[in-house]
Design a protein around this motif. Structure first.
Motif, short mmCIF file in Angstrom:
data_model
loop_
_atom_site.label_atom_id
_atom_site.label_comp_id
_atom_site.label_asym_id
_atom_site.label_seq_id
_atom_site.Cartn_x
_atom_site.Cartn_y
_atom_site.Cartn_z
N GLU A 48 0.88 -1.24 0.26
CA GLU A 48 -0.07 0.00 0.04
C GLU A 48 0.68 1.30 -0.18
OE1 GLU A 48 -3.97 1.58 2.33
OE2 GLU A 48 -2.37 0.67 3.70
N LYS A 49 0.35 2.19 -0.47
CA LYS A 49 1.30 3.59 -0.51
C LYS A 49 1.30 4.08 0.80
CE LYS A 49 0.68 8.20 -2.78
NZ LYS A 49 -0.18 9.03 -3.62
N ASN A 50 2.57 4.90 0.97
CA ASN A 50 2.90 5.35 2.17
C ASN A 50 3.07 4.17 3.46
OD1 ASN A 50 2.73 7.81 1.02
ND2 ASN A 50 0.54 8.06 1.62
N ASN A 63 4.45 -2.13 -5.87
CA ASN A 63 3.67 -1.16 -5.19
C ASN A 63 2.35 -1.24 -5.63
OD1 ASN A 63 5.12 0.24 -3.47
ND2 ASN A 63 6.21 1.46 -5.32
N MET A 64 1.03 -1.04 -4.72
CA MET A 64 -0.18 -1.41 -5.25
C MET A 64 -0.63 -0.25 -6.15
SD MET A 64 -3.26 -2.07 -2.35
CE MET A 64 -2.28 -3.36 -1.18
N LYS A 65 -1.44 -0.49 -7.16
CA LYS A 65 -1.84 0.41 -7.99
C LYS A 65 -3.34 1.10 -7.56
CE LYS A 65 1.13 -0.61 -11.75
NZ LYS A 65 1.19 -1.07 -13.17
N LYS A 66 -3.86 1.96 -8.04
CA LYS A 66 -5.21 2.45 -7.70
C LYS A 66 -6.32 1.41 -8.23
CE LYS A 66 -4.54 7.57 -7.76
NZ LYS A 66 -5.08 8.78 -8.64
N ASN A 67 -5.90 0.82 -9.60
CA ASN A 67 -6.93 -0.27 -10.16
C ASN A 67 -6.20 -1.70 -9.77
OD1 ASN A 67 -8.68 -1.90 -11.46
ND2 ASN A 67 -8.50 -0.65 -13.36
N PHE A 102 -7.18 -4.75 -11.50
CA PHE A 102 -6.51 -5.25 -12.87
C PHE A 102 -5.37 -5.52 -12.62
CE2 PHE A 102 -4.04 -3.39 -16.38
CZ PHE A 102 -4.62 -4.58 -17.39
N GLN A 103 -4.48 -4.88 -11.71
CA GLN A 103 -3.34 -5.40 -11.21
C GLN A 103 -3.19 -6.87 -10.82
OE1 GLN A 103 -1.56 -3.22 -7.92
NE2 GLN A 103 0.60 -3.89 -8.57
N LYS A 104 -3.98 -7.55 -10.02
CA LYS A 104 -3.99 -8.51 -9.56
C LYS A 104 -4.52 -9.63 -10.72
CE LYS A 104 -5.75 -9.59 -5.53
NZ LYS A 104 -6.83 -9.63 -4.29
N GLU A 105 -5.36 -9.32 -11.67
CA GLU A 105 -5.54 -9.96 -12.81
C GLU A 105 -4.26 -10.21 -13.64
OE1 GLU A 105 -8.75 -7.92 -14.63
OE2 GLU A 105 -10.16 -8.66 -13.50
N GLN A 106 -3.61 -9.08 -13.84
CA GLN A 106 -2.23 -9.20 -14.69
C GLN A 106 -1.33 -10.18 -13.99
OE1 GLN A 106 -0.98 -5.02 -15.20
NE2 GLN A 106 -1.31 -5.50 -17.47
N TYR A 126 1.41 -15.79 -11.07
CA TYR A 126 1.35 -15.55 -9.42
C TYR A 126 0.15 -15.95 -8.92
CZ TYR A 126 5.75 -13.08 -10.42
OH TYR A 126 7.00 -12.79 -10.82
N ASN A 127 0.03 -17.05 -8.06
CA ASN A 127 -1.11 -17.58 -7.65
C ASN A 127 -1.56 -17.42 -6.37
OD1 ASN A 127 1.20 -19.29 -6.82
ND2 ASN A 127 0.15 -21.20 -8.21
N GLU A 128 -0.32 -16.88 -5.52
CA GLU A 128 -0.39 -16.32 -4.32
C GLU A 128 -0.08 -14.88 -4.04
OE1 GLU A 128 1.52 -17.20 -0.12
OE2 GLU A 128 1.54 -19.04 -1.34
N ILE A 129 -1.16 -14.09 -3.94
CA ILE A 129 -0.90 -12.80 -3.64
C ILE A 129 -1.31 -12.28 -2.15
CG2 ILE A 129 -1.83 -10.49 -4.67
CD1 ILE A 129 -2.54 -12.13 -7.32
N THR A 130 -0.30 -11.54 -1.84
CA THR A 130 -0.44 -10.88 -0.30
C THR A 130 -0.51 -9.42 -0.55
OG1 THR A 130 0.65 -12.74 0.50
CG2 THR A 130 0.55 -10.79 1.77
N GLU A 131 -1.51 -8.63 -0.02
CA GLU A 131 -1.64 -7.27 0.07
C GLU A 131 -1.04 -6.87 1.50
OE1 GLU A 131 -5.79 -6.28 -0.87
OE2 GLU A 131 -5.73 -8.01 -2.48
#
Length: 420
Positions: A361-363, A390-394, A397-401, A407-412
């Motif tokens: 996340e930003k900041n 870095n996490m984008k606004k969209n 869409f970023q996760k779909e890419q 990348y089958n495991e995504i941690t926010e």
């Protein structure tokens, strides 16, 4: 002058999806061929122009990207012909450079020497599907082995590789230049005409027997010789029995060991093969390179509609560098065509590695960034492939890419609130 975004005609940019498959193929090729005892070598991309224009490369010698002499050696005003201006060229294949390499280093190499060479080559060819002006070649060669064990190993290694890439039911077409010459001699053609006759014969799969007959007669060859020649192809079969039939039919014109040698190659490969393919005798197979002296072979795939590799024995080439004859056989796969077919069928690289992504996340605080970097380090240590971004606004869409990239495991990772 405006700059151009597109690559030069016949060259191409490669996107990450293709590069991932190319890298996988390169690694699998090296792993497979090394398991058969081949050693990696490398030669320069630029060769002496004398070597490239030595009448050994067939039509490829018309397609050389030539290099001008440099500095004081380039005397344009004094030049009377092209060769006064040129002293090098980009290699059009890997066989001529390998022959020079072996001639230069034979005393430092084992005998027989099993060479694996991969690298780009260049031909000023007409670009089309699966054919470029710059392309990767992948060759294996056995130098110093006169027996047909060399042919067997080359075919078995190459077909084992194709099987690992999920290619099945392809065909290895095999012939021998000595059969081609014996057929022509038996039919009464002059030896000086052999190359012209073979060029016409090579069109058999496109124009058929009647087309070959018509073209031979149009070129002024005696009808009696043409009929005697084509009668062979009407009666011959594409199996071991066809090889034996040729051996008897061409007795006195064909070297005594040629038929038995080709039969042994075919039966041995059929017995020891690791992949699902057919090997068949093709008496119309010519192959264009003038340096072939014996066995020749090609890989045919229905899904491509043509050849995706080939090779043969070239016992006389190295001797042109050293003055001493050296047995040599090579097999080259059409690397670019193989990659193209894999891309077209949506090939998925088999991989046990988990691909994991962290989205920040930003900041985010420096402490949290450091924590994530350390966690990624720990993930890589146990074999994961890790990306941090870095996490984008969209975010969706970023996760779909990322999922498309495997990348089958995504941690926010979000900013911690005060007191957490």
């Amino acid at each position: 002058m405006a700059l151009k975004k597109k690559p030069v005609t016949g060259m191409k940019d490669m996107l990450p999806e293709e590069m991932e498959i190319r890298d996988y193929c390169v690694n699998l090729i090296k792993e497979t061929y090394k398991s058969f005892g081949f050693c990696s070598i490398e030669t320069p991309c630029v060769e002496h122009i004398e070597n490239l224009c030595s009448k050994q490369g067939g039509d490829n010698e018309k397609l050389i990207f030539k290099i001008l002499k440099r500095g004081e050696k380039l005397k344009v005003e004094e030049a009377k012909e092209e060769m006064d201006l040129v002293d090098g060229g980009l290699r059009y294949d890997l066989t001529v450079p390998l022959s020079r390499y072996y001639a230069n280093h034979a005393n430092e190499l084992p005998s027989p020497f099993k060479a694996l060479q991969m690298g780009n080559v260049w031909r000023a060819d007409r670009p089309q599907r699966g054919r470029f002006r710059q392309f990767m070649q992948c060759d294996i060669d056995i130098l110093g082995e006169a027996s047909n064990l060399a042919e067997m190993e080359l075919i078995l290694a190459t077909t084992a590789l194709l099987g690992k890439l999920d290619f099945h039911n392809f065909t290895i077409r095999i012939n021998d230049r000595r059969f081609l010459k014996a057929m022509a001699a038996y039919s009464g053609f002059e030896e000086s005409e052999y190359d012209k006759i073979f060029i016409i014969l090579d069109k058999m799969d496109k124009i058929g027997l009647d087309g070959v007959r018509a073209e031979l007669e149009e070129n002024g060859y005696a009808k009696e010789s043409v009929e005697k020649y084509l009668e062979i192809f009407e009666k011959i079969t594409n199996d071991v029995e066809g090889v034996r039939w040729c051996g008897k039919k061409l007795e006195g014109f064909l070297p005594a060991d040629a038929s038995a040698s080709l039969e042994t190659i075919m039966t041995s490969v059929e017995s020891a093969k690791e992949a699902d393919f057919k090997i068949c005798f093709d008496p119309t197979l010519v192959r264009g390179m003038s340096y072939y002296t014996g066995t020749i072979f090609e890989i045919s795939m229905d899904e491509f509609g043509g050849s995706v590799g080939g090779g043969g024995r070239y016992d006389e080439m190295i001797g042109k560098f050293t003055g001493q004859s050296t047995p040599a056989v090579g097999f080259s796969i059409g690397f670019e065509r193989i990659v193209m077919l894999l891309l077209e069928r949506g090939y998925q690289i088999p991989s046990g590695r988990v691909k994991k992504a962290y989205l920040l996340e930003k900041n985010l605080s420096n402490d949290q960034v450091q924590e994530t970097l350390n966690q990624a380090k720990a993930d890589r240590a146990v074999g994961l492939q890790v990306m941090i971004a870095n996490m984008k606004k969209n975010k969706k869409f970023q996760k779909e890419q990322l999922i498309q990239q495997g990348y089958n495991e995504i941690t926010e990772v979000y900013c911690r609130k005060a007191g957490e």
